[in-house]
Design a protein around this motif. Structure first.
Motif, PDB file in Angstrom:
ATOM      1  N   ALA A   1       0.830  -1.213   0.000  1.00  0.00           N
ATOM      2  CA  ALA A   1       0.000   0.000   0.000  1.00  0.00           C
ATOM      3  C   ALA A   1       0.863   1.260   0.000  1.00  0.00           C
ATOM      4  O   ALA A   1       0.549   2.242  -0.693  1.00  0.00           O
ATOM      5  N   VAL A   2       1.965   1.237   0.755  1.00  0.00           N
ATOM      6  CA  VAL A   2       2.856   2.399   0.807  1.00  0.00           C
ATOM      7  C   VAL A   2       3.521   2.607  -0.553  1.00  0.00           C
ATOM      8  O   VAL A   2       3.648   3.748  -1.034  1.00  0.00           O
ATOM      9  N   ARG A   3       3.940   1.532  -1.192  1.00  0.00           N
ATOM     10  CA  ARG A   3       4.568   1.657  -2.515  1.00  0.00           C
ATOM     11  C   ARG A   3       3.605   2.253  -3.534  1.00  0.00           C
ATOM     12  O   ARG A   3       4.000   3.054  -4.386  1.00  0.00           O
ATOM     13  N   ALA A   4       2.342   1.864  -3.445  1.00  0.00           N
ATOM     14  CA  ALA A   4       1.347   2.454  -4.343  1.00  0.00           C
ATOM     15  C   ALA A   4       1.185   3.945  -4.077  1.00  0.00           C
ATOM     16  O   ALA A   4       1.048   4.749  -5.016  1.00  0.00           O
ATOM     17  N   LYS A   5       1.225   4.320  -2.812  1.00  0.00           N
ATOM     18  CA  LYS A   5       1.082   5.740  -2.443  1.00  0.00           C
ATOM     19  C   LYS A   5       2.251   6.569  -2.968  1.00  0.00           C
ATOM     20  O   LYS A   5       2.053   7.674  -3.503  1.00  0.00           O
ATOM     21  N   ILE A   6       3.489   6.067  -2.820  1.00  0.00           N
ATOM     22  CA  ILE A   6       4.636   6.883  -3.249  1.00  0.00           C
ATOM     23  C   ILE A   6       4.734   6.908  -4.779  1.00  0.00           C
ATOM     24  O   ILE A   6       5.187   7.900  -5.351  1.00  0.00           O
ATOM     25  N   LYS A   7       4.269   5.843  -5.423  1.00  0.00           N
ATOM     26  CA  LYS A   7       4.242   5.856  -6.886  1.00  0.00           C
ATOM     27  C   LYS A   7       3.255   6.904  -7.387  1.00  0.00           C
ATOM     28  O   LYS A   7       3.532   7.625  -8.357  1.00  0.00           O
ATOM     29  N   ALA A   8       2.123   7.013  -6.716  1.00  0.00           N
ATOM     30  CA  ALA A   8       1.125   8.014  -7.083  1.00  0.00           C
ATOM     31  C   ALA A   8       1.647   9.429  -6.885  1.00  0.00           C
ATOM     32  O   ALA A   8       1.191  10.367  -7.551  1.00  0.00           O
ATOM     33  N   LYS A   9       2.614   9.589  -5.984  1.00  0.00           N
ATOM     34  CA  LYS A   9       3.219  10.899  -5.758  1.00  0.00           C
ATOM     35  C   LYS A   9       4.427  11.119  -6.672  1.00  0.00           C
ATOM     36  O   LYS A   9       5.172  12.079  -6.507  1.00  0.00           O
ATOM     37  N   GLN A  10       4.623  10.204  -7.632  1.00  0.00           N
ATOM     38  CA  GLN A  10       5.695  10.276  -8.626  1.00  0.00           C
ATOM     39  C   GLN A  10       7.073  10.301  -7.965  1.00  0.00           C
ATOM     40  O   GLN A  10       7.963  11.039  -8.364  1.00  0.00           O
ATOM     41  N   CYS A  11       7.211   9.438  -6.939  1.00  0.00           N
ATOM     42  CA  CYS A  11       8.488   9.285  -6.251  1.00  0.00           C
ATOM     43  C   CYS A  11       8.958   7.836  -6.362  1.00  0.00           C
ATOM     44  O   CYS A  11       8.140   6.906  -6.461  1.00  0.00           O
ATOM     45  N   GLU A  12      10.274   7.675  -6.347  1.00  0.00           N
ATOM     46  CA  GLU A  12      10.837   6.329  -6.413  1.00  0.00           C
ATOM     47  C   GLU A  12      10.988   5.698  -5.032  1.00  0.00           C
ATOM     48  O   GLU A  12      11.048   4.474  -4.901  1.00  0.00           O
ATOM     49  N   SER A  13      11.094   6.526  -3.999  1.00  0.00           N
ATOM     50  CA  SER A  13      11.316   5.984  -2.660  1.00  0.00           C
ATOM     51  C   SER A  13      10.766   6.927  -1.601  1.00  0.00           C
ATOM     52  O   SER A  13      10.398   8.070  -1.890  1.00  0.00           O
ATOM     53  N   ILE A  14      10.746   6.422  -0.368  1.00  0.00           N
ATOM     54  CA  ILE A  14      10.316   7.226   0.778  1.00  0.00           C
ATOM     55  C   ILE A  14      11.225   6.907   1.955  1.00  0.00           C
ATOM     56  O   ILE A  14      11.588   5.747   2.180  1.00  0.00           O
ATOM     57  N   ILE A  15      11.621   7.947   2.681  1.00  0.00           N
ATOM     58  CA  ILE A  15      12.332   7.771   3.956  1.00  0.00           C
ATOM     59  C   ILE A  15      11.309   7.968   5.067  1.00  0.00           C
ATOM     60  O   ILE A  15      10.643   9.008   5.135  1.00  0.00           O
ATOM     61  N   VAL A  16      11.185   6.960   5.923  1.00  0.00           N
ATOM     62  CA  VAL A  16      10.211   7.016   7.015  1.00  0.00           C
ATOM     63  C   VAL A  16      10.960   7.277   8.312  1.00  0.00           C
ATOM     64  O   VAL A  16      11.872   6.533   8.674  1.00  0.00           O
TER      65      VAL A  16
END
Length: 602
Positions: free
Chosen positions: A179-194
């Protein structure tokens, strides 16, 4: 008793001179994760100022020291700080923000220092822009100057990480990562730092003991479309946890996040909780800063989490009923002495006897008489009051259970309340009920309904200096974003509208300094009504806290028929739920009779 800070400030000011002639040094409350509550080693603002509340910012200059905090802590800050400090009452008329004060009082070409690990990326940009506009330079100081004067500072916690079973979480970590990967893809990002500790704990279905009452562990996470990396010290992970993580997530040391961040390719999503030191490792053009998509996912509880929250609140309510019954009997025994700490300890004891209890969810606020006016009061042996059998008593308490988190405040009078006290409490109760009965469209922001809780007090010129509601985690932090119910004066564009499945508090109050305080807090679940369009049924609240409201403090004549009906129905629910549990557990007839008496119709 106020902490003496003169010698510490002298040492700090010397370091400010040797680190680039700093005119001011900012000491936030934050750890590198922007946590509300932090482990002992990160309590730098408390160490340098003496003020131990959870929220506030200290600014030290060569000739003065200032402390900003909000209305929950004004009385506490005044009592804990010595003559070297001046209290700045944040959000009150005439009180400038920290950056406005610095901009107005520092000369051009002055330098202001801050440890970028203790400042969020957004906050650092705001400060730098504001100060730069008047020719003042914000300087990142990577060596924390408080650490340099804190000779016996605690170490980073080393408590073991443990698994939060899916029978309580309701969803696997693999599903959440997807679910998180789908969210960051929708934000046109390759990765997220949590960075937010509760986001990480929720995402991986792991819990820890690094922060008192918050079942989290110090870590960062980096997630892209293929990989998941958890930055956590190896000695915190048992062989079982390593095996659990091995299939999908690799681990690296806690502080390795900074080196890894320098080498990330592509666009990176940085949640608002990301510290400025991490941000400064990444090309500004590759950063997208915003509200964490994990916060959005975490705020809406699944059916398993909701059932756990409902169940643990019945057990918690039963424990609170046992405590309030015990207290009412004990303080009236001849020669009995029960102080506020005794009360807090007894409340914890009763909770600890119930199934799935793990710990408290915050320091119990056990306050008698005038101390109840200190919104976030913490009693201490030797300085606390005896619980007065003829005065108001406020108990704000909660617990962590394997299946949920509780937070409840009940105010009672152990003797005979004055008419003024009864009128004030009844208006707090009326606001509590009006908010509980509210019906509103989906995604209405909590700031739009906050006035419902304040209106009965506003009608006679009264108010309270704290928010009306906060989100609550599921066996996680007792304060959880991004939903809230609060004054429009503090509205944020990142506030999330209310949706089905959220859990929030409903907690209006009223306080008269030096006299008494009262607060009424229950947790509520956002549920659908049967009104509104089929594709967007309107919402309301279902109260899940199960504890009686003191009848001796109620002036029925002030209340509407609808408010009285709501209270009577609520008390019948409390009687049925808690009474059933008392029967199952074979509790004594005295406490069962107390429950019956407290829940009779008005």
């Amino acid at each position: 008793m106020a902490k003496k800070t003169g010698e510490l400030l002298l040492k700090l000011r010397g370091l400010m001179k040797s680190h680039g002639q700093l005119s001011a040094y900012i000491v936030p409350s934050d750890d590198p994760h922007m946590s509300e509550y932090v482990s002992a080693n990160f309590k730098r603002r408390a160490f340098i100022s003496g003020f131990t509340g959870s929220a506030g910012t200290a600014i030290v200059l060569q000739d003065k020291a200032l402390l900003w905090t909000d209305g929950r802590y004004f009385l506490q800050a005044e009592s804990e700080m010595d003559e070297n400090w001046s209290l700045m009452k944040a959000f009150m008329p005439g009180t400038p923000t920290e950056e406005d004060w610095l901009a107005a009082n520092l000369a051009q070409e002055s330098k202001v220092g801050i440890d970028p690990k203790t400042c969020s990326v957004k906050r650092f940009k705001t400060l730098k822009k504001k100060l730069g506009g008047v020719g003042v330079d914000l300087v990142p100081v990577f060596e924390n100057l408080i650490d340099a004067v804190w000779e016996d500072a605690p170490s980073l916690p080393a408590a073991a990480v443990f698994l939060h079973d899916t029978k309580y979480a309701g969803e696997s970590a693999s599903s959440k990562l997807k679910a998180v990967r789908a969210k960051i893809k929708a934000k046109q990002c390759e990765s997220i730092i949590v960075s937010a500790l509760d986001d990480i704990a929720w995402l991986y279905n792991l819990r820890g003991n690094d922060v008192n009452y918050n079942p989290v562990f110090y870590s960062f996470a980096l997630i892209d479309q293929e990989n998941s990396t958890l930055f956590v010290e190896d000695d915190k992970l048992s062989p079982e946890i390593k095996e659990y993580l091995n299939g999908e997530t690799k681990t690296l040391p806690y502080n390795a996040i900074y080196d890894i961040a320098r080498n990330i390719d592509g666009r990176v999503f940085l949640p608002l909780s990301t510290n400025a030191a991490i941000s400064q490792c990444i090309d500004i053009e590759n950063q997208v800063v915003g509200m964490s998509p994990i916060q959005e996912l975490k705020a809406i509880k699944n059916e398993v989490e909701l059932k756990g929250m409902q169940d643990c609140h019945v057990r918690d309510g039963a424990a609170l009923c046992e405590y309030l019954h015990w207290l009412g009997v004990e303080v009236h025994k001849p020669g009995a002495v029960v102080d506020e700490v005794d009360g807090a300890d007894k409340a914890e004891f009763f909770r600890s006897q119930y199934d799935k209890f793990v710990s408290l969810s915050f320091d119990t606020i056990s306050s008698s008489g005038a101390n109840a006016a200190v919104i976030h009061y913490k009693p201490e042996k030797g300085s606390c009051l005896q619980v007065d059998k003829d005065d108001i008593y406020l108990c704000d308490s909660g617990a962590q259970y394997s299946d949920g988190t509780t937070d409840v405040t009940r105010t009672i009078h152990l003797g005979a309340a004055t008419d003024h006290q009864r009128d004030c409490f009844t208006r707090v109760l009326m606001g509590h009920i009006d908010l509980a009965m509210a019906v509103f469209p989906p995604e209405t922001k909590g700031t739009c309904i906050d006035a419902l809780a304040r209106r009965p007090l506003w009608n006679i010129g009264l108010d309270y200096q704290h928010g009306t509601g906060h989100g609550v985690g599921s066996f996680l932090n007792v304060h959880e974003g991004p939903c809230r119910i609060g004054s429009g004066k503090r509205m944020s564009k990142y506030e999330m509208g209310l949706k089905k499945g959220m859990i929030l508090s409903n907690e209006p109050g009223y306080y008269e300094g030096g006299k008494f305080g009262m607060r009424l807090e229950s947790l509520v679940e956002v549920v659908e009504t049967d009104v509104g369009p089929e594709d967007g049924k309107y919402l309301t609240f279902r109260t899940i806290t199960m504890a009686p409201i003191d009848r001796k403090l109620i002036n029925k004549e002030l209340m509407s028929d609808a408010q009285i009906k709501w209270l009577d129905n609520y008390h019948m629910t409390v009687r049925a739920e808690v009474g059933s549990l008392f029967e199952q557990l074979g509790k004594g007839k005295e406490v069962k009779q107390w429950l019956h008496d407290q829940t009779c119709p008005l």
